[in-house]
Write a protein that holds these residues in place. Structure first.
Motif, mmCIF file in Angstrom:
data_model
loop_
_atom_site.group_PDB
_atom_site.id
_atom_site.type_symbol
_atom_site.label_atom_id
_atom_site.label_comp_id
_atom_site.label_asym_id
_atom_site.label_seq_id
_atom_site.Cartn_x
_atom_site.Cartn_y
_atom_site.Cartn_z
ATOM 1 N N PHE A 148 -113.960 125.490 42.283
ATOM 2 C CA PHE A 148 -114.981 125.560 41.368
ATOM 3 C C PHE A 148 -114.895 125.224 39.836
ATOM 4 O O PHE A 148 -115.306 125.513 39.148
ATOM 5 N N GLY A 149 -114.468 123.857 39.669
ATOM 6 C CA GLY A 149 -114.021 123.416 38.369
ATOM 7 C C GLY A 149 -112.719 124.370 37.579
ATOM 8 O O GLY A 149 -112.372 125.014 38.089
ATOM 9 N N PRO A 150 -112.384 123.832 36.019
ATOM 10 C CA PRO A 150 -111.659 124.292 35.091
ATOM 11 C C PRO A 150 -111.651 126.084 35.243
ATOM 12 O O PRO A 150 -112.635 126.676 34.836
ATOM 13 N N ALA B 164 -100.577 133.176 37.540
ATOM 14 C CA ALA B 164 -101.055 132.284 39.509
ATOM 15 C C ALA B 164 -100.872 131.255 39.535
ATOM 16 O O ALA B 164 -101.909 130.181 38.120
ATOM 17 N N ASP B 165 -100.796 130.341 40.042
ATOM 18 C CA ASP B 165 -101.073 128.877 40.985
ATOM 19 C C ASP B 165 -102.560 129.032 40.666
ATOM 20 O O ASP B 165 -103.099 129.136 41.862
ATOM 21 N N SER B 166 -103.799 128.359 39.517
ATOM 22 C CA SER B 166 -105.192 128.329 40.019
ATOM 23 C C SER B 166 -105.278 127.181 41.167
ATOM 24 O O SER B 166 -106.311 126.401 40.724
ATOM 25 N N ARG B 167 -104.599 126.135 40.854
ATOM 26 C CA ARG B 167 -104.763 125.155 41.293
ATOM 27 C C ARG B 167 -106.452 124.235 42.460
ATOM 28 O O ARG B 167 -106.975 124.276 42.338
ATOM 29 N N ARG B 168 -105.839 125.869 43.450
ATOM 30 C CA ARG B 168 -107.240 125.796 44.791
ATOM 31 C C ARG B 168 -108.397 126.276 44.281
ATOM 32 O O ARG B 168 -109.611 125.588 44.015
#
Length: 78
Positions: A55-57, A46-50
């Motif tokens: 929430f941080g890394p 998934a695109d976890s950039r948002r």
């Protein structure tokens, strides 16, 4: 390549192909194909950039399991 790994590769290929075609119309199939991708690679698909912005890394699976087992060790069981 063993027979087991060849069969697994074939199953994964079928699920990915189904996810690419049917996933356009059915989000459940698309999600299942992404889950199989995660099983194969161990990396987020998934695109976890948002999520990272909010929430941080994003933790790795290994980090989460290590934290969970640490919590189990220190938990007070009654």
């Amino acid at each position: 390549m063993t027979l087991y790994s060849a069969a697994r590769l074939a199953q994964t290929s079928v699920v990915r192909a189904a996810g690419a075609v049917v996933g356009r119309f059915n989000p459940v199939v698309k999600d299942m194909a992404a889950m199989f991708g995660w099983f194969d690679t161990g990396r987020y698909v998934a695109d976890s950039r948002r999520q990272e912005q909010l929430f941080g890394p994003v933790p790795t699976a290994e980090d989460v399991l290590a934290q969970f087992t640490d919590e189990l060790r220190t938990a007070q069981h009654r």
